[in-house]
Design a protein around this motif. Structure first.
Motif, PDB file in Angstrom:
ATOM      1  N   ALA A  31       0.834  -1.201   0.000  1.00 62.00           N
ATOM      2  CA  ALA A  31       0.000   0.000   0.000  1.00 62.00           C
ATOM      3  C   ALA A  31       0.872   1.255   0.000  1.00 62.00           C
ATOM      4  CB  ALA A  31      -0.943   0.000   1.198  1.00 62.00           C
ATOM      5  N   GLY A  32       1.957   1.222   0.754  1.00 63.18           N
ATOM      6  CA  GLY A  32       2.888   2.355   0.780  1.00 63.18           C
ATOM      7  C   GLY A  32       3.520   2.594  -0.579  1.00 63.18           C
ATOM      8  N   ARG A  33       3.875   1.514  -1.280  1.00 64.86           N
ATOM      9  CA  ARG A  33       4.460   1.665  -2.619  1.00 64.86           C
ATOM     10  C   ARG A  33       3.443   2.250  -3.594  1.00 64.86           C
ATOM     11  NH1 ARG A  33       7.089  -2.801  -0.670  1.00 64.86           N
ATOM     12  NH2 ARG A  33       5.563  -4.298  -1.430  1.00 64.86           N
ATOM     13  N   TYR A  34       2.174   1.789  -3.520  1.00 70.81           N
ATOM     14  CA  TYR A  34       1.128   2.343  -4.373  1.00 70.81           C
ATOM     15  C   TYR A  34       0.922   3.831  -4.076  1.00 70.81           C
ATOM     16  CZ  TYR A  34      -0.403  -2.245  -6.082  1.00 70.81           C
ATOM     17  OH  TYR A  34      -0.474  -3.470  -6.673  1.00 70.81           O
ATOM     18  N   LEU A  35       0.916   4.184  -2.808  1.00 68.25           N
ATOM     19  CA  LEU A  35       0.727   5.578  -2.424  1.00 68.25           C
ATOM     20  C   LEU A  35       1.879   6.435  -2.944  1.00 68.25           C
ATOM     21  CD1 LEU A  35      -0.813   7.758  -0.889  1.00 68.25           C
ATOM     22  CD2 LEU A  35       0.480   7.099   1.157  1.00 68.25           C
ATOM     23  N   ALA A  36       3.107   5.975  -2.770  1.00 73.24           N
ATOM     24  CA  ALA A  36       4.265   6.728  -3.246  1.00 73.24           C
ATOM     25  C   ALA A  36       4.214   6.899  -4.762  1.00 73.24           C
ATOM     26  CB  ALA A  36       5.556   6.031  -2.829  1.00 73.24           C
ATOM     27  N   GLN A  37       3.852   5.840  -5.481  1.00 65.54           N
ATOM     28  CA  GLN A  37       3.755   5.927  -6.937  1.00 65.54           C
ATOM     29  C   GLN A  37       2.683   6.941  -7.333  1.00 65.54           C
ATOM     30  OE1 GLN A  37       2.384   2.378  -8.908  1.00 65.54           O
ATOM     31  NE2 GLN A  37       3.181   3.039 -10.874  1.00 65.54           N
ATOM     32  N   SER A  38       1.553   6.915  -6.659  1.00 65.23           N
ATOM     33  CA  SER A  38       0.474   7.860  -6.964  1.00 65.23           C
ATOM     34  C   SER A  38       0.908   9.300  -6.720  1.00 65.23           C
ATOM     35  CB  SER A  38      -0.760   7.554  -6.115  1.00 65.23           C
ATOM     36  OG  SER A  38      -1.252   6.273  -6.426  1.00 65.23           O
ATOM     37  N   LEU A  39       1.591   9.527  -5.619  1.00 64.45           N
ATOM     38  CA  LEU A  39       2.051  10.884  -5.313  1.00 64.45           C
ATOM     39  C   LEU A  39       3.069  11.369  -6.338  1.00 64.45           C
ATOM     40  CD1 LEU A  39       2.335  10.672  -1.430  1.00 64.45           C
ATOM     41  CD2 LEU A  39       0.608  11.862  -2.782  1.00 64.45           C
ATOM     42  N   ARG A  40       3.986  10.490  -6.745  1.00 67.33           N
ATOM     43  CA  ARG A  40       4.968  10.886  -7.769  1.00 67.33           C
ATOM     44  C   ARG A  40       4.270  11.253  -9.073  1.00 67.33           C
ATOM     45  NH1 ARG A  40       8.117   6.747  -5.448  1.00 67.33           N
ATOM     46  NH2 ARG A  40       7.321   5.241  -6.932  1.00 67.33           N
ATOM     47  N   LEU A  41       3.268  10.478  -9.462  1.00 65.15           N
ATOM     48  CA  LEU A  41       2.545  10.772 -10.699  1.00 65.15           C
ATOM     49  C   LEU A  41       1.756  12.070 -10.587  1.00 65.15           C
ATOM     50  CD1 LEU A  41       1.340   7.194 -11.672  1.00 65.15           C
ATOM     51  CD2 LEU A  41       3.134   8.547 -12.770  1.00 65.15           C
ATOM     52  N   MET A  42       1.225  12.367  -9.392  1.00 62.16           N
ATOM     53  CA  MET A  42       0.461  13.605  -9.208  1.00 62.16           C
ATOM     54  C   MET A  42       1.326  14.840  -9.379  1.00 62.16           C
ATOM     55  SD  MET A  42      -2.147  13.104  -6.095  1.00 62.16           S
ATOM     56  CE  MET A  42      -2.544  11.453  -5.641  1.00 62.16           C
ATOM     57  N   VAL A  43       2.571  14.773  -8.959  1.00 61.63           N
ATOM     58  CA  VAL A  43       3.446  15.940  -9.077  1.00 61.63           C
ATOM     59  C   VAL A  43       4.275  15.901 -10.352  1.00 61.63           C
ATOM     60  CG1 VAL A  43       3.553  16.351  -6.594  1.00 61.63           C
ATOM     61  CG2 VAL A  43       5.292  14.925  -7.681  1.00 61.63           C
ATOM     62  N   GLY A  44       4.070  14.888 -11.174  1.00 58.43           N
ATOM     63  CA  GLY A  44       4.713  14.860 -12.479  1.00 58.43           C
ATOM     64  C   GLY A  44       6.052  14.155 -12.548  1.00 58.43           C
ATOM     65  N   LEU A  45       6.410  13.399 -11.533  1.00 63.20           N
ATOM     66  CA  LEU A  45       7.657  12.641 -11.600  1.00 63.20           C
ATOM     67  C   LEU A  45       7.394  11.306 -12.283  1.00 63.20           C
ATOM     68  CD1 LEU A  45       9.178  13.222  -8.058  1.00 63.20           C
ATOM     69  CD2 LEU A  45       9.896  14.238 -10.215  1.00 63.20           C
ATOM     70  N   PRO A  46       8.133  11.004 -13.325  1.00 63.06           N
ATOM     71  CA  PRO A  46       7.896   9.748 -14.039  1.00 63.06           C
ATOM     72  C   PRO A  46       8.342   8.541 -13.223  1.00 63.06           C
ATOM     73  CG  PRO A  46       9.808  10.864 -14.929  1.00 63.06           C
ATOM     74  CD  PRO A  46       9.208  11.787 -13.909  1.00 63.06           C
ATOM     75  N   ASP A  47       7.752   7.389 -13.504  1.00 66.95           N
ATOM     76  CA  ASP A  47       8.048   6.155 -12.781  1.00 66.95           C
ATOM     77  C   ASP A  47       8.942   5.265 -13.640  1.00 66.95           C
ATOM     78  OD1 ASP A  47       8.132   3.984 -11.135  1.00 66.95           O
ATOM     79  OD2 ASP A  47       5.964   3.707 -11.028  1.00 66.95           O
ATOM     80  N   TYR A  48      10.233   5.345 -13.399  1.00 62.97           N
ATOM     81  CA  TYR A  48      11.216   4.607 -14.193  1.00 62.97           C
ATOM     82  C   TYR A  48      11.065   3.100 -14.001  1.00 62.97           C
ATOM     83  CZ  TYR A  48      15.731   3.424 -16.309  1.00 62.97           C
ATOM     84  OH  TYR A  48      16.717   2.903 -17.109  1.00 62.97           O
ATOM     85  N   ASP A  49      10.765   2.651 -12.791  1.00 60.06           N
ATOM     86  CA  ASP A  49      10.588   1.212 -12.545  1.00 60.06           C
ATOM     87  C   ASP A  49       9.421   0.655 -13.344  1.00 60.06           C
ATOM     88  OD1 ASP A  49      12.751   1.042 -10.812  1.00 60.06           O
ATOM     89  OD2 ASP A  49      11.523   1.461  -9.042  1.00 60.06           O
TER      90      ASP A  49
END
Length: 87
Positions: A31-49
């Motif tokens: 759940a923490g990983r999903y939350l972190a991924q969502s927050l990164r996407l909200m602020v525009g940081l791409p998800d390299y993984d």
């Protein structure tokens, strides 16, 4: 979230064993990983993984971009490249 349920184990519950706590801990970590991924996407940081997983799953054997090239490409896609623009 993939049908995951979160609940704290009770003292009288059989899930309070070490196996139940380990499973609960994994769920909280996921759940923490999903939350972190969502927050990164909200602020525009791409998800390299996620990009690496996609390339491995759908385009095996093709070259992958480095993190720096991936980041620049995502920024250009989001904000537009300066080349060819008037301002």
């Amino acid at each position: 979230m993939n049908g995951m349920r979160f609940s704290l184990p009770r003292d009288d519950d059989a899930s309070a064993t070490s196996g139940g706590m380990a499973r609960w801990s994994r769920n909280v970590g996921q759940a923490g990983r999903y939350l972190a991924q969502s927050l990164r996407l909200m602020v525009g940081l791409p998800d390299y993984d996620a990009y690496l997983n996609h390339m491995e799953a759908t385009h095996p054997g093709e070259p992958v971009m480095s993190y720096d090239a991936f980041f620049r490409e995502r920024q250009d896609a989001r904000y537009g490249s300066r080349t060819g623009r008037c301002c």
